[in-house]
Design a protein around this motif. Structure first.
Motif, PDB file in Angstrom:
ATOM      1  N   VAL A 114      45.876  42.304  45.484  1.00 48.02           N
ATOM      2  CA  VAL A 114      46.690  41.074  44.859  1.00 48.02           C
ATOM      3  C   VAL A 114      46.776  41.378  43.381  1.00 48.02           C
ATOM      4  O   VAL A 114      47.391  40.346  42.876  1.00 48.02           O
ATOM      5  N   GLY A 115      46.493  42.493  42.787  1.00 48.74           N
ATOM      6  CA  GLY A 115      46.786  42.533  41.250  1.00 48.74           C
ATOM      7  C   GLY A 115      46.373  43.955  41.084  1.00 48.74           C
ATOM      8  O   GLY A 115      45.874  44.839  41.775  1.00 48.74           O
ATOM      9  N   HIS A 116      46.740  44.267  39.500  1.00 49.83           N
ATOM     10  CA  HIS A 116      46.271  45.458  39.031  1.00 49.83           C
ATOM     11  C   HIS A 116      46.129  45.399  37.610  1.00 49.83           C
ATOM     12  O   HIS A 116      46.406  44.349  36.947  1.00 49.83           O
ATOM     13  N   CYS A 117      45.373  46.340  37.296  1.00 45.04           N
ATOM     14  CA  CYS A 117      44.938  46.155  35.873  1.00 45.04           C
ATOM     15  C   CYS A 117      44.917  47.846  35.036  1.00 45.04           C
ATOM     16  O   CYS A 117      44.892  48.593  35.890  1.00 45.04           O
ATOM     17  N   GLU A 118      44.220  47.846  33.868  1.00 47.09           N
ATOM     18  CA  GLU A 118      44.074  49.239  33.365  1.00 47.09           C
ATOM     19  C   GLU A 118      45.432  50.132  33.671  1.00 47.09           C
ATOM     20  O   GLU A 118      45.227  51.292  33.820  1.00 47.09           O
ATOM     21  N   ASN A 119      46.498  49.689  32.927  1.00 46.64           N
ATOM     22  CA  ASN A 119      47.862  50.423  33.144  1.00 46.64           C
ATOM     23  C   ASN A 119      47.806  50.726  34.645  1.00 46.64           C
ATOM     24  O   ASN A 119      48.544  52.105  34.796  1.00 46.64           O
ATOM     25  N   ASP A 120      47.640  49.952  35.433  1.00 47.54           N
ATOM     26  CA  ASP A 120      48.011  50.376  37.108  1.00 47.54           C
ATOM     27  C   ASP A 120      47.134  51.513  37.410  1.00 47.54           C
ATOM     28  O   ASP A 120      47.348  51.960  38.499  1.00 47.54           O
ATOM     29  N   SER A 121      45.880  51.727  36.719  1.00 46.72           N
ATOM     30  CA  SER A 121      44.839  52.489  37.197  1.00 46.72           C
ATOM     31  C   SER A 121      43.895  51.954  38.183  1.00 46.72           C
ATOM     32  O   SER A 121      42.985  52.633  38.841  1.00 46.72           O
ATOM     33  N   GLN A 122      43.757  50.599  37.981  1.00 51.76           N
ATOM     34  CA  GLN A 122      42.695  49.791  38.923  1.00 51.76           C
ATOM     35  C   GLN A 122      43.412  48.685  39.673  1.00 51.76           C
ATOM     36  O   GLN A 122      44.577  48.452  39.414  1.00 51.76           O
ATOM     37  N   LYS A 123      42.956  48.284  40.951  1.00 52.91           N
ATOM     38  CA  LYS A 123      43.508  47.426  41.921  1.00 52.91           C
ATOM     39  C   LYS A 123      42.456  46.442  42.136  1.00 52.91           C
ATOM     40  O   LYS A 123      41.257  46.484  41.989  1.00 52.91           O
ATOM     41  N   ILE A 124      43.012  45.161  42.146  1.00 55.15           N
ATOM     42  CA  ILE A 124      42.052  44.011  42.592  1.00 55.15           C
ATOM     43  C   ILE A 124      42.311  43.760  43.767  1.00 55.15           C
ATOM     44  O   ILE A 124      43.443  43.368  44.271  1.00 55.15           O
ATOM     45  N   VAL A 125      41.287  43.836  44.767  1.00 55.06           N
ATOM     46  CA  VAL A 125      41.430  43.568  46.207  1.00 55.06           C
ATOM     47  C   VAL A 125      40.883  42.087  46.628  1.00 55.06           C
ATOM     48  O   VAL A 125      39.655  41.938  46.420  1.00 55.06           O
ATOM     49  N   TYR A 126      41.451  41.651  47.257  1.00 58.85           N
ATOM     50  CA  TYR A 126      41.036  40.048  47.938  1.00 58.85           C
ATOM     51  C   TYR A 126      40.572  40.343  49.280  1.00 58.85           C
ATOM     52  O   TYR A 126      41.245  41.130  50.124  1.00 58.85           O
ATOM     53  N   LYS A 127      39.331  39.838  49.568  1.00 61.55           N
ATOM     54  CA  LYS A 127      38.735  39.862  50.917  1.00 61.55           C
ATOM     55  C   LYS A 127      38.435  38.315  51.330  1.00 61.55           C
ATOM     56  O   LYS A 127      37.952  37.671  50.380  1.00 61.55           O
ATOM     57  N   ARG A 128      38.670  38.126  52.661  1.00 58.84           N
ATOM     58  CA  ARG A 128      38.261  36.568  53.170  1.00 58.84           C
ATOM     59  C   ARG A 128      36.917  36.644  53.207  1.00 58.84           C
ATOM     60  O   ARG A 128      36.436  37.515  53.693  1.00 58.84           O
ATOM     61  N   GLY A 129      36.350  35.476  53.353  1.00 54.68           N
ATOM     62  CA  GLY A 129      34.879  35.277  53.474  1.00 54.68           C
ATOM     63  C   GLY A 129      33.992  35.675  52.378  1.00 54.68           C
ATOM     64  O   GLY A 129      34.449  36.556  51.682  1.00 54.68           O
ATOM     65  N   ALA A 130      32.818  35.014  52.195  1.00 54.30           N
ATOM     66  CA  ALA A 130      31.916  35.304  51.076  1.00 54.30           C
ATOM     67  C   ALA A 130      31.432  36.660  51.290  1.00 54.30           C
ATOM     68  O   ALA A 130      31.026  37.219  52.255  1.00 54.30           O
ATOM     69  N   GLU A 131      30.881  37.481  50.015  1.00 51.19           N
ATOM     70  CA  GLU A 131      30.382  38.765  50.424  1.00 51.19           C
ATOM     71  C   GLU A 131      29.171  38.544  51.200  1.00 51.19           C
ATOM     72  O   GLU A 131      28.036  37.733  50.916  1.00 51.19           O
ATOM     73  N   GLY A 132      28.761  39.741  52.096  1.00 49.44           N
ATOM     74  CA  GLY A 132      27.806  39.372  52.749  1.00 49.44           C
ATOM     75  C   GLY A 132      27.811  38.500  54.155  1.00 49.44           C
ATOM     76  O   GLY A 132      26.628  38.531  54.872  1.00 49.44           O
ATOM     77  N   ASP A 133      28.895  37.895  54.183  1.00 43.70           N
ATOM     78  CA  ASP A 133      28.950  37.052  55.605  1.00 43.70           C
ATOM     79  C   ASP A 133      29.137  38.222  56.532  1.00 43.70           C
ATOM     80  O   ASP A 133      29.772  38.959  56.728  1.00 43.70           O
ATOM     81  N   ALA A 134      28.181  37.683  57.636  1.00 40.82           N
ATOM     82  CA  ALA A 134      28.353  38.525  58.916  1.00 40.82           C
ATOM     83  C   ALA A 134      29.094  37.969  59.845  1.00 40.82           C
ATOM     84  O   ALA A 134      29.387  36.698  59.955  1.00 40.82           O
ATOM     85  N   PRO A 135      30.140  38.748  60.600  1.00 43.69           N
ATOM     86  CA  PRO A 135      30.722  38.032  61.491  1.00 43.69           C
ATOM     87  C   PRO A 135      30.231  37.245  62.690  1.00 43.69           C
ATOM     88  O   PRO A 135      29.173  37.713  62.905  1.00 43.69           O
ATOM     89  N   VAL A 136      30.659  35.950  63.197  1.00 42.03           N
ATOM     90  CA  VAL A 136      29.656  35.388  64.073  1.00 42.03           C
ATOM     91  C   VAL A 136      30.053  35.830  65.449  1.00 42.03           C
ATOM     92  O   VAL A 136      31.190  36.063  65.988  1.00 42.03           O
ATOM     93  N   PRO A 137      29.221  36.259  66.395  1.00 48.55           N
ATOM     94  CA  PRO A 137      29.493  36.936  67.693  1.00 48.55           C
ATOM     95  C   PRO A 137      30.330  35.723  68.583  1.00 48.55           C
ATOM     96  O   PRO A 137      30.054  34.767  68.482  1.00 48.55           O
ATOM     97  N   ALA A 138      31.383  36.226  69.409  1.00 45.74           N
ATOM     98  CA  ALA A 138      32.297  35.323  70.180  1.00 45.74           C
ATOM     99  C   ALA A 138      31.143  34.490  71.080  1.00 45.74           C
ATOM    100  O   ALA A 138      31.619  33.356  71.592  1.00 45.74           O
TER     101      ALA A 138
END
Length: 97
Positions: A62-86
């Motif tokens: 979703v973005g970049h910085c440091e003269n395009d040497s780094q990327k900013i990555v978006y992930k849904r859900g909070a960090e450490g969230d485990a998927p809920v079994p069906a």
């Protein structure tokens, strides 16, 4: 002449700190825009990764910085969230006695 050497040395030391700050600033701006669009703050994470690791990060760039040497990555859900079994049910799913 000594003053110029100290200034040059200070600039060399401060440059990586300023570059990192700019990535953090870009990340904070993107974070605020996502929250302003109605996504709860605990509903996503943003991660700064090197360009060559953006695909392995498992999210959307979703973005970049440091003269395009780094990327900013978006992930849904909070960090450490485990998927809920069906097959996870609720007490409403249990047969009544």
């Amino acid at each position: 002449m000594k003053g110029k050497k100290w200034i040059l040395t200070a600039l060399i030391i401060a440059t990586p700190l300023a570059v990192q700050a700019s990535c953090e600033t870009v990340k904070a701006d993107i974070n605020q825009k996502i929250i302003n669009n109605g996504v709860p703050a605990n509903g996503f994470t943003l991660e700064i990764v090197p360009n060559d690791q953006a695909e392995q990060a498992g999210g959307q760039v979703v973005g970049h910085c440091e003269n395009d040497s780094q990327k900013i990555v978006y992930k849904r859900g909070a960090e450490g969230d485990a998927p809920v079994p069906a097959n996870t049910g609720t007490s409403q799913d249990a047969p009544s006695s």
